[in-house]
Design a protein around this motif. Sequence first.
Motif, mmCIF file in Angstrom:
data_model
loop_
_atom_site.group_PDB
_atom_site.id
_atom_site.type_symbol
_atom_site.label_atom_id
_atom_site.label_comp_id
_atom_site.label_asym_id
_atom_site.label_seq_id
_atom_site.Cartn_x
_atom_site.Cartn_y
_atom_site.Cartn_z
ATOM 1 N N GLU A 40 0.833 -1.203 0.000
ATOM 2 C CA GLU A 40 0.000 0.000 0.000
ATOM 3 C C GLU A 40 0.872 1.258 0.000
ATOM 4 O OE1 GLU A 40 -4.176 1.306 0.375
ATOM 5 O OE2 GLU A 40 -3.226 -0.639 0.020
ATOM 6 N N ASP A 41 0.475 2.246 -0.810
ATOM 7 C CA ASP A 41 1.155 3.538 -0.847
ATOM 8 C C ASP A 41 0.209 4.624 -0.344
ATOM 9 O OD1 ASP A 41 3.560 2.614 -2.056
ATOM 10 O OD2 ASP A 41 2.565 2.579 -4.004
ATOM 11 N N THR A 42 0.742 5.587 0.385
ATOM 12 C CA THR A 42 -0.067 6.730 0.824
ATOM 13 C C THR A 42 0.113 7.924 -0.096
ATOM 14 O OG1 THR A 42 1.728 7.416 2.313
ATOM 15 C CG2 THR A 42 -0.020 6.031 3.246
ATOM 16 N N GLU A 43 1.237 7.976 -0.803
ATOM 17 C CA GLU A 43 1.524 9.055 -1.735
ATOM 18 C C GLU A 43 2.079 8.470 -3.035
ATOM 19 O OE1 GLU A 43 0.788 12.131 -1.082
ATOM 20 O OE2 GLU A 43 0.320 11.916 1.050
ATOM 21 N N TYR A 44 2.064 9.289 -4.082
ATOM 22 C CA TYR A 44 2.709 8.865 -5.322
ATOM 23 C C TYR A 44 4.215 8.735 -5.079
ATOM 24 C CZ TYR A 44 -1.322 9.350 -8.391
ATOM 25 O OH TYR A 44 -2.518 9.165 -9.000
ATOM 26 N N ARG A 45 4.809 7.691 -5.629
ATOM 27 C CA ARG A 45 6.250 7.490 -5.515
ATOM 28 C C ARG A 45 6.830 7.295 -6.907
ATOM 29 N NH1 ARG A 45 6.994 2.224 -6.490
ATOM 30 N NH2 ARG A 45 5.269 0.804 -6.098
ATOM 31 N N THR A 46 8.074 7.708 -7.088
ATOM 32 C CA THR A 46 8.741 7.530 -8.379
ATOM 33 C C THR A 46 9.063 6.062 -8.582
ATOM 34 O OG1 THR A 46 9.668 9.762 -8.304
ATOM 35 C CG2 THR A 46 10.722 8.181 -9.791
ATOM 36 N N ASP A 47 8.530 5.502 -9.639
ATOM 37 C CA ASP A 47 8.676 4.073 -9.906
ATOM 38 C C ASP A 47 9.722 3.807 -10.991
ATOM 39 O OD1 ASP A 47 7.977 1.422 -9.388
ATOM 40 O OD2 ASP A 47 6.506 1.370 -11.005
ATOM 41 N N VAL A 48 9.702 4.638 -12.043
ATOM 42 C CA VAL A 48 10.606 4.430 -13.183
ATOM 43 C C VAL A 48 11.117 5.786 -13.671
ATOM 44 C CG1 VAL A 48 10.830 3.535 -15.542
ATOM 45 C CG2 VAL A 48 9.321 2.375 -13.920
ATOM 46 N N VAL A 49 12.406 5.853 -13.995
ATOM 47 C CA VAL A 49 12.996 7.030 -14.648
ATOM 48 C C VAL A 49 13.807 6.523 -15.839
ATOM 49 C CG1 VAL A 49 14.512 9.027 -14.429
ATOM 50 C CG2 VAL A 49 13.145 8.278 -12.461
ATOM 51 N N LYS A 50 13.445 6.968 -17.047
ATOM 52 C CA LYS A 50 14.140 6.533 -18.258
ATOM 53 C C LYS A 50 14.423 7.730 -19.161
ATOM 54 C CE LYS A 50 14.341 2.044 -17.675
ATOM 55 N NZ LYS A 50 15.616 1.300 -17.657
#
Length: 397
Positions: free
Chosen positions: A295-305
Amino acid sequence: MLTYHKTTEEEKYLIADWKYCGDYVIYNNQPYEEQKKSKSGFANPKNNFYSFYEKTALIGFINLHEEKTEVFFGIGVNPDSCNKGYGQQMIQIACEISKSLFGEKPLYLEVRTWNKRAIRCYEKAGFHIEGEAFQQITSSGEGVFYRMVKDTKNYYGSLCTELYEILHKDAPEDELNFYLSYAKQGMKILEPLCGSGRFFIPFMERQLNIFGVDLSKEMLQKLIEKQPDAKVIQADLLEYSSGEKFDYIFITSGSVSLFTDIALCKEILNVLKRMLAPNGTLVFAVDTVANICPEDTEYRTDVVKETKDGYKLILKTKNHYDVQSQTQFSPGLYELYHGDTLVQSERMDFQTHLYKFGEMEQYLKEIGFSKVKTYASFSKELAASDNDEMFLFECME
């Protein structure tokens, strides 16, 4: 599982009498007789109300009001049923009802800025706040509101497509070989949800007679760029009716899980079954409950390309799993940067239904498939439990 129907006159009286407590008293309705006099609320003929039940208990209602370019969405939950997860299920069904009534018109809603509980529920269901808070007077009094807009569910837009091409340019060899194992020269083959062609093109390269269908114009454009002679069509699967029969139909990458409305999923599988030629085979995969995300409470950076043009493409996600509906909500925010400057952004309401062992088998039996094998791996190891990370189905009549 919730059931629903058009709200009856009797239900309108009942709902109008619901009483909320504390800050939520502002959501108490006028008596239905008063609404009828002013032709407002439940008595407004332009509104489309639906009532939702858990067995015999009236859980809540939704309202869909069509406007010129979008659809206003309203929802109310029985005071006795709040904080029990029903809102997520009702919103999910409301989106399908809206699509059936009003096509692809986007949904929006307005929510008071202090109602954090409702805002969290809407965000988990794929809505996001658009613009600044604003003040307005409603039938329940003056207040400060957010406008929230529904992200397009499971639709691959331009940024999503670009990142998909970076991350998934080629089909995994074991998965490709699994689907190729059912194909033979001379067969007529269909790949629904063919996307940008990472499976479709290897089939073409082997001189197999393959056709494709996908809803995303952006994905199909990528496929056509790579294979201009590809026999593909942009269409919703429910609206696709070529009249042709296929010896082999396959859907890769767990994409059947994208149909989170089980009734809709059954309908689509039924459509595919009718497209099969005698002795034809349908093969597809689904995600399982072994894939529940933290579970996430906030948006998180998942991918950077980095893109081929030197731009930075970022995907931010926020995961929530609804236990009752077995739906994994993973709304995504795609951002394209040139240096530190945001050039373009795009949202995607990504949802998947996570299956339990034996669940899909029952649906396939109801549809009319008499021969079904369930595998847990591309080496065709038989599935055994909910701990398997994927289920692969081989289906024949």
